[in-house]
Design an enzyme around this catalytic site. Sequence first.
Site, mmCIF file in Angstrom:
data_model
loop_
_atom_site.group_PDB
_atom_site.id
_atom_site.type_symbol
_atom_site.label_atom_id
_atom_site.label_comp_id
_atom_site.label_asym_id
_atom_site.label_seq_id
_atom_site.Cartn_x
_atom_site.Cartn_y
_atom_site.Cartn_z
ATOM 1 N N TYR A 1 39.029 26.374 21.445
ATOM 2 C CA TYR A 1 40.364 25.889 21.803
ATOM 3 C C TYR A 1 41.059 25.332 20.563
ATOM 4 C CZ TYR A 1 38.781 26.376 26.599
ATOM 5 O OH TYR A 1 38.302 26.882 27.775
ATOM 6 N N ASN B 1 46.559 30.385 32.844
ATOM 7 C CA ASN B 1 46.859 31.796 32.615
ATOM 8 C C ASN B 1 46.813 32.566 33.938
ATOM 9 O OD1 ASN B 1 46.944 34.493 31.736
ATOM 10 N ND2 ASN B 1 44.789 34.469 31.142
ATOM 11 N N CYS C 1 41.807 35.027 28.425
ATOM 12 C CA CYS C 1 41.437 33.618 28.296
ATOM 13 C C CYS C 1 39.920 33.437 28.273
ATOM 14 C CB CYS C 1 42.075 32.796 29.410
ATOM 15 S SG CYS C 1 41.776 33.417 31.070
ATOM 16 N N HIS C 2 39.176 34.449 28.703
ATOM 17 C CA HIS C 2 37.709 34.364 28.679
ATOM 18 C C HIS C 2 37.165 34.374 27.251
ATOM 19 C CE1 HIS C 2 38.633 38.704 28.772
ATOM 20 N NE2 HIS C 2 37.552 38.838 28.000
ATOM 21 N N GLU D 1 32.378 43.027 26.478
ATOM 22 C CA GLU D 1 33.171 43.363 25.300
ATOM 23 C C GLU D 1 32.304 43.448 24.049
ATOM 24 O OE1 GLU D 1 36.424 40.608 24.995
ATOM 25 O OE2 GLU D 1 37.296 41.296 26.883
#
Length: 175
Positions: free
Chosen positions: A105, A128, A136-137, A163
Amino acid sequence: MQLWLDLLPSPVGELSLISDEQGALRALEFDSNDERLHRMLGRHYREYRLAKGRAPAPAREALEAYFSGDPSHLDAVPVATGGTEFQRLVWQALRRIPAGTTISYGELAARIGRPGASRAVGLANGANPVSIVVPCHRVIGANGTLTGYGGGLARKRWLVEHERGHVQGELFTLA
């Protein structure tokens, strides 16, 4: 505002895709969580009408490609959100985090030119409305641990590993 709801099966549960008449994705919610979805839409748009309809083909196709292992297709999905100017700034910055990577963050706050605003960035991240497409993950705690996610930490872990696996050539399954 007229909005359209389409459901899309995925490896992390059924996705509710909310789009507008111009074909932009306005929200993406997990598991048809109607209460959370309506609360979020009310917060962002106050007055809206939600009807069943087909999400724009580019959004559906991009999400299907994502789950098949090609996250690059999400970059082209048109997104339109409500929210404050600061929230939209954070959400735009989220879309610039490369698939397979995570940042804290604090790092995200620095990237948007607000280095002391990590808590505000965390709040914007949590608000979000377009999960996965606005990734946002990919934001984690300063100590490298996975922290809060509206879809649950198991989903966040799966998305990050999915990912990383495809960016690095490995496959992961939902645990």
